[in-house]
Design a protein around this motif. Structure first.
Motif, PDB file in Angstrom:
ATOM      1  N   PHE B 488       0.827  -1.202   0.000  1.00  0.00           N
ATOM      2  CA  PHE B 488       0.000   0.000   0.000  1.00  0.00           C
ATOM      3  C   PHE B 488       0.863   1.254   0.000  1.00  0.00           C
ATOM      4  O   PHE B 488       1.801   1.363   0.776  1.00  0.00           O
ATOM      5  N   GLU B 490       0.864   4.809   0.942  1.00  0.00           N
ATOM      6  CA  GLU B 490       0.136   5.826   1.713  1.00  0.00           C
ATOM      7  C   GLU B 490       0.188   7.192   1.030  1.00  0.00           C
ATOM      8  O   GLU B 490      -0.812   7.914   0.984  1.00  0.00           O
ATOM      9  N   SER B 491       1.357   7.531   0.496  1.00  0.00           N
ATOM     10  CA  SER B 491       1.532   8.854  -0.106  1.00  0.00           C
ATOM     11  C   SER B 491       0.621   9.029  -1.307  1.00  0.00           C
ATOM     12  O   SER B 491       0.007  10.082  -1.504  1.00  0.00           O
ATOM     13  N   PHE B 493      -2.190   7.462  -1.935  1.00  0.00           N
ATOM     14  CA  PHE B 493      -3.575   7.551  -1.466  1.00  0.00           C
ATOM     15  C   PHE B 493      -3.857   8.954  -0.931  1.00  0.00           C
ATOM     16  O   PHE B 493      -4.905   9.548  -1.212  1.00  0.00           O
ATOM     17  N   GLN B 494      -2.903   9.492  -0.180  1.00  0.00           N
ATOM     18  CA  GLN B 494      -3.087  10.813   0.400  1.00  0.00           C
ATOM     19  C   GLN B 494      -3.244  11.868  -0.686  1.00  0.00           C
ATOM     20  O   GLN B 494      -4.124  12.729  -0.630  1.00  0.00           O
ATOM     21  N   ARG B 495      -2.388  11.798  -1.693  1.00  0.00           N
ATOM     22  CA  ARG B 495      -2.443  12.791  -2.774  1.00  0.00           C
ATOM     23  C   ARG B 495      -3.787  12.727  -3.492  1.00  0.00           C
ATOM     24  O   ARG B 495      -4.386  13.750  -3.806  1.00  0.00           O
TER      25      ARG B 495
END
Lengths: 511, 741
Positions: B488, B490-491, B493-495
């Motif tokens: 996964f 994370e970065s 998904f965050q963007r």
């Protein structure tokens, strides 16, 4: 299905373009010249308003070209400008921004269409940043790439900031409450930056790196030692000179010093840095911070090796790269303090964090309603930020700032603070008051219409503030008001050309 | 493959139009006279806002039943012989195409009355009903539909589920399935935002019908970019489905020519030629061209049998006042007769999208949806449904959910998946991926088979030993698509997450959003709804003196339900006004959001006036007009002889609390001198043009804040007055620096 907009029924209308064109891509360029290696990155992105920050930002970023790191070409201590020129041309040609005919080694002419680059940055560090080298590099970058790319030399805190943004920016926003300390470990330096929710709070820089000791590949036979390396040898009482081979015990002692220094940075252990050796290894100390147990991430060349190792990948054989990089990576992995988050949090870009940060984060995008009566005055380079003022600042501070600005023929910048937190009801009154204050000091100091005066403000009031200052564009044609740019602790600012009603804004000389 | 060959229009057998006949009937001692067949059809339907406004709805239940009795006694042949003509007494091109029927079958049923036909169909199986449908024109189908109650609309449609499928990359509409169109609309066509919404929808098992985006900007460059992006996401995720960007058919043809992946071609349809050509800029010939082009040039030419995607919905002809005297259900059925010519992959019905001028409340919307679904299915179309609503109608989420339950029972092919039901671009509310899954679980339905296999492979669904399909561990988890080397990101998904407004969260409770997410969504929607019903409070919009003038709308209800009333000043007011000949007249109106006025005017108006005064312009005292619409500018402009009218008006609220305070500024430039009028007429092609318009929208704290908007509006006023033009002509003159003398 089509249906008329309710309130606009049966009206054929033309929308006033107060926004950018969707999905029109701009190009961004980053060039990183370090003591050891150099690299380039070309990205494209769209400009849009972030739903999270509410500001104009780069979005839908696509990495168009990512160079392999190459050794920075030197002739002795002097940068080899012919090879650098060829290298830049090669990168541009590979990225699609330049054309093949520009590949002639040593050519200083370029077929690059510089207008397609919205913004970019070039950072020059370490040996490459020494006075003559930096000037020569800046000149050649300007000649080839034009004025969209700003070259910055020897700005270690900026480098720390860029490495954090290139590796941990989105990760930090994902873990919104979790402080992250990123250690960007390269050949010569470790750039430390602590951030939370995407904002860097503290930066530092230490002469801890893989290449202070250079070896014959496959052995620990010394080929070169930096001044910092020599200081370690002396302090650890290791009597070795060029040509000697360090034994395992000696290597471990040196690596142990580095690991203790890194652990001290992480733990905020200022006592460690009170020793003469540790002090000598400190360029800028990271300030103590109030965030216990930050998540530790790594970037830079050593960071890249470290995460490979943590993921179960085999590391190359001893001194494969002719330095301590592999040993440092192994030792960090064995330190419980440093390796606490190695397998839980993965930063991005790792070995290329700085050049990513440079390309994608060194530039802020202005709001799209700025006050810019003469767009042709852009780009503006190296404007000194001469003051940070608020409406509440004492009058003598305002007077001093404008007096200083009046003496700067090439222009100056004033940052305005305190407006972003104002409540809605006060905003108009305060904007008018601010405009009156600026106008009064401007007139009192008899600034000329050829001296650019840049006002930077975080709140989205740029156009109206500029209109009130200039009596709706009827005077003070040298005034520029750029809004929606977060304030930074920096000495200088650069403003790029207008594109889709936006301008790129980049800071340097960070402190 | 069974690809339909278009019939030459000249080969379609048409009746000769004749003068309309009146119809009489006596019921319970009352004699009813219906002027013509159009009025019989109008009165036979339930009472709906649009038909009431058009003067077609029955005034009471007895009149309605009288009209139904008339219909019940008329034969199909009578309807064939008496085509509903346009206002010039002619058969228009849409009606023309509707006569492309199976004449052999029609000959066997022509003698039946509509009452007999209804009974016959209720006794029949699906195959027979389908065969009859091919022999009916849209008007005949509408007539039959007016005789059906809710149970009959559901039952007959359900019998038509078999045979209502269509094939592109997936087969949509098979028995036992409920598919969905994943609609990742974004207010600025941000590609990351689309990606986030696509990932979310796909993780909920949505999108097997199509990944279909309504773009914010309709030009070739933007549409091509979004098509390529949707194609990239489809390939990367491996989801077996097809893509579409719902721009104008001409734009899509240009994109296709440029090599963009136009897999399915979209167009909105209308049930009268005048609406189709004047408002939608489409002709039957253009549709024919697009259909033939897709057969040879679509990326799916080798695998698909159906290439077109049409959207319709009761009321658009009426909204444009181009319904030719026909009621909403009849013009809707005529849309289906036109759509049938192209054997589309999807027909999506969005009744409820327009607002209260067509469907006032839940009752009207639900019944129309059931009618539309049945009519489309009877005419052989692959019908999907998008029961939806806007906040300025009285349709609510509860009514919309009841509609979806009934339509699922009736066998609708697909619904929309708009994340949390809130469309972030079109400011309306539709079904969500949660709704689609809820309905699949309630009615034991599955997605299209190819898509289901993929979703099972991604852990989105699981199929147990008994063959039951249930939510898998990854259902509703968009993070499964934000991975690299199985891990996964994370970065990433965050963007993506940061690029979508009004996302509220991803936690689920089974097939439903978690209570926290639902409460957030509903609270934001409630603020939007209240913004519409809030009354304008003059004391809250600053201390600049305004003159209050009344529009022809006497109250909020009239204002919302009849847009024309808010577009003119009341007669009593007009009598008191005299020409003032000012350069600029500012008009402030609540429009569809009084809260937008409360939040923006206090900072905007002083800045705007300061700006205008700096140029020493003659400015009329600003006007406050309650219950106004954009066209009110012309009523005021003509009365006061102002050169430029700047109307500051509250926009239709969407589902985001902040955006519910959005205001627009409309610039109406009065073409009062001959040379300027001629220049505008030449530029627009409209000889009668007397106003040109520009608009600045999204004025609110999350878009263009009011304090900045004051400056932008002032600067636009300077430009309009300098160039003596607004709209596209202004932009054109400015581009070439052509300042008139």
């Amino acid at each position: 299905m089509e249906a008329p907009v309710d309130s606009a029924a049966h009206v054929s209308i033309n929308a006033v373009s107060a926004c950018v064109k969707p999905n029109e891509r701009v190009h961004l360029l980053g060039l990183d010249f370090g003591s050891t290696t150099s690299s380039a990155l070309v990205a494209s992105a769209t400009l849009s308003r972030s739903s999270a920050s509410g500001r104009m930002e780069f979005s839908d970023t696509v990495i168009e070209f990512r160079s392999e790191p190459v050794f920075t070409p030197f002739i002795g201590q002097t940068i080899d400008i012919v090879k650098v020129t060829a290298l830049i041309h090669y990168w541009l040609q590979q990225s699609g921004l330049g054309v093949a005919s520009a590949l002639n080694i040593g050519s200083e002419t370029s077929h690059l269409n510089t207008s397609i680059i919205f913004s970019g940055g070039s950072i020059i560090t370490g040996l490459a940043a020494q006075a003559d080298n930096a000037a020569a590099l800046s000149k050649v970058i300007h000649l080839i790439v034009g004025d969209s790319v700003i070259a910055t030399a020897d700005d270690s805190c900026l480098e720390s900031w860029l490495a954090f943004m290139g590796s941990c920016s989105a990760l930090s926003r994902y873990h919104i409450d979790k402080p992250i300390l990123n250690l960007d470990i390269g050949g010569g330096t470790t750039n430390a930056a602590l951030g939370i929710n995407g904002d860097v709070l503290e930066t530092g820089c230490y002469f801890i790196g893989a290449r202070h000791f250079q070896f014959a590949v496959g052995s620990y036979q010394l080929l070169a030692v930096s001044n910092y390396g020599a200081a370690i040898l002396k302090d650890l009482k290791i009597k070795a000179t060029i040509g000697d081979t360090l034994n395992i015990n000696e290597c471990e002692k040196i690596i142990s010093f580095y690991i203790k220094a890194l652990e001290a940075i992480v733990l905020g252990n200022t006592e460690f840095f009170s020793s003469a050796l540790a002090q000598a290894h400190t360029q800028v100390a990271i300030q103590s911070y109030d965030y216990p147990e930050p998540t530790i991430t790594f970037s830079g060349g050593v960071g890249e090796l470290l995460y490979q190792h943590a993921a179960g990948g085999a590391l190359a054989s001893t001194t494969f790269f002719g330095d301590f990089g592999i040993d440092l990576a192994r030792a960090i992995a064995h330190s419980p303090i440093l390796s606490a988050n190695l397998n839980t949090e993965q930063p991005e870009n790792k070995g290329r964090a700085t050049v990513y940060g440079l390309t994608l984060h060194s530039t802020e995008v202005s709001g799209h309603t700025i006050f810019l009566p003469k767009p042709d005055c852009l780009p503006l380079r190296d404007l000194p930020i001469i003051a940070k003022l608020s409406l509440q600042s004492p009058n003598d501070q305002w007077q001093r700032a404008f007096s200083l600005a009046a003496k700067r023929e090439l222009g100056a910048c004033i940052q305005i603070m305190g407006f972003d937190a104002l409540n809605h009801d006060k905003l108009l009154d305060e904007t008018r008051a601010l405009a009156q204050k600026i106008k009064a000091h401007y007139s009192a100091n008899q600034m000329t219409n050829t001296q650019p005066l840049l006002i930077l403000i975080e709140a989205n009031i740029g156009k109206t503030l500029g209109n009130y200052i200039s009596d709706w564009g009827q005077c003070m044609q040298n005034m520029i008001v750029i809004d929606e740019v977060p304030l930074r602790n920096a000495h200088f600012v650069n403003i790029g050309r207008l594109h889709q009603q936006l301008v790129p804004v980049s800071f340097f000389g960070m402190h | 493959m069974a690809i339909k060959i278009l019939k030459d229009l000249k080969a379609i057998k048409l009746p000769k139009p004749s003068a309309p006949l009146p119809y009489f009937i006596t019921m319970h001692g009352r004699t009813f006279t219906f002027r013509d067949l159009k009025h019989v059809l109008g009165a036979a339907d339930i009472s709906k806002a649009g038909d009431r406004k058009a003067g077609l709805a029955a005034t009471d239940e007895i009149m309605r039943e009288a009209a139904r009795a008339v219909l019940s006694g008329l034969t199909l042949q009578h309807f064939f012989d008496n085509p509903l003509t346009n206002n010039q007494g002619q058969i228009d091109s849409v009606m023309w195409v509707n006569y492309d029927i199976d004449h052999a079958t029609f000959a066997t049923i022509a003698h039946l009355t509509f009452g007999e036909l209804k009974d016959d169909l209720l006794k029949s199986t699906g195959a027979h009903i389908r065969q009859i449908g091919v022999a009916l024109t849209g008007v005949m189908v509408a007539a039959l539909t007016k005789l059906l109650d809710v149970h009959e609309l559901v039952l007959l449609a359900k019998k038509l589920k078999t045979g209502a499928s269509a094939k592109a990359r997936t087969v949509v509409g098979l028995p036992g399935t409920l598919s969905s169109r994943l609609q990742p609309n974004h207010p600025t066509d941000n590609l990351s935002g689309m990606t986030m919404l696509l990932y979310t929808g796909l993780s909920m098992g949505s999108g097997d019908a199509i990944l279909g985006l309504n773009p914010a900007i309709d030009n070739v460059a933007n549409i091509s970019a979004t098509l390529h992006h949707l194609d990239k996401i489809r390939r990367e995720t491996g989801a077996p489905t097809q893509i579409c960007v719902l721009s104008h058919i001409k734009t899509q043809l240009a994109c296709l020519k440029d090599g963009a992946p136009v897999e399915i071609m979209f167009q909105s349809l209308a049930g009268t030629e005048r609406t189709l050509t004047d408002e939608f800029d489409v002709t039957v010939e253009l549709l024919d061209h697009a259909y033939k082009t897709m057969q040879t040039s679509s990326p799916l030419a080798e695998v698909a049998e159906n290439f077109m995607y049409f959207e319709t919905g009761q009321g658009s002809e009426l909204t444009y006042n181009k319904h030719e005297g026909m009621d909403m259900a009849t013009t809707e059925a005529l849309c289906y007769g036109l759509a049938r010519r192209y054997s589309p992959f999807m027909v999506n019905n969005v009744t409820g999208f327009i607002g209260p001028e067509t469907h006032l409340d839940n009752h009207e919307m639900i019944y129309s949806c059931l009618q539309d679904h049945f009519m489309g299915k009877l005419m052989g179309l692959a019908m999907g449904m998008a029961p939806c609503y806007t906040l300025h109608s009285q349709v609510t989420i509860e009514g919309q959910q009841m509609a979806t339950e009934l339509l699922t029972a009736a066998g609708a092919n697909f619904f929309m998946d708009v994340y949390l039901g809130t469309d972030r671009m079109l400011a309306y509310f539709d079904t969500s991926g949660h709704d689609d899954q809820t309905l699949r679980e309630t009615y034991n339905l599955r997605p299209a088979p190819e898509f289901l296999a993929w979703a099972i492979s991604r852990g989105i669904f699981i199929e147990d030993a008994d063959g039951n399909v249930q939510r898998g561990a990854n259902w509703g988890n968009p993070k499964i698509f934000c991975t690299a080397e199985g891990k996964f990101q994370e970065s990433e998904f965050q963007r993506l997450q940061e690029s979508v407004p009004a996302i509220y969260g991803f936690e689920n409770a089974g097939a439903r959003p978690s209570n926290r997410v639902a409460r957030l969504m509903k609270a934001n929607q409630a603020i939007g709804r209240e913004a519409i019903y809030a009354d304008l409070r003059p004391a809250e919009i600053g201390d600049i003196a305004l003159r209050e003038l009344h529009t022809a709308a006497n109250n909020k209800s009239e204002h919302l339900n009849d847009p024309a009333l808010g577009a003119m000043l009341a007669d009593s007011v007009l009598k008191t006004l005299k020409a003032e000949h000012n350069d600029v007249q500012i008009v402030i109106s609540d429009g569809l959001s009084a809260e937008a006025i409360h939040h923006n005017i206090p900072n905007l108006l002083p800045v705007l006036l300061d700006g205008l005064n700096s140029r020493k312009l003659n400015i009329g005292q600003p006007i406050l007009a309650l219950f106004g619409r954009v066209k009110l500018a012309e009523s005021i402009g003509d009365a006061l002889a102002a050169q430029l009218i700047v109307t500051l008006i509250g926009e239709r609220p969407g589902g985001d609390a902040l955006a519910s305070r959005s205001m627009s500024a409309y610039f109406a430039y009065r073409l009062n001198d001959k040379a300027t009028q001629k220049a505008a007429a030449d530029f627009s092609g409209n000889a009668e043009i007397h106003y040109e318009y520009s608009v600045l929208s999204n004025i609110y704290s999350g878009g263009l804040p009011s304090i900045e908007a004051g400056s932008v509006i002032a600067e636009k006023v300077f430009e309009i007055l300098q160039y003596k033009a607004a709209g596209n002509r202004l932009e054109n003159l400015m581009q070439h620096h052509l300042i008139p003398h």
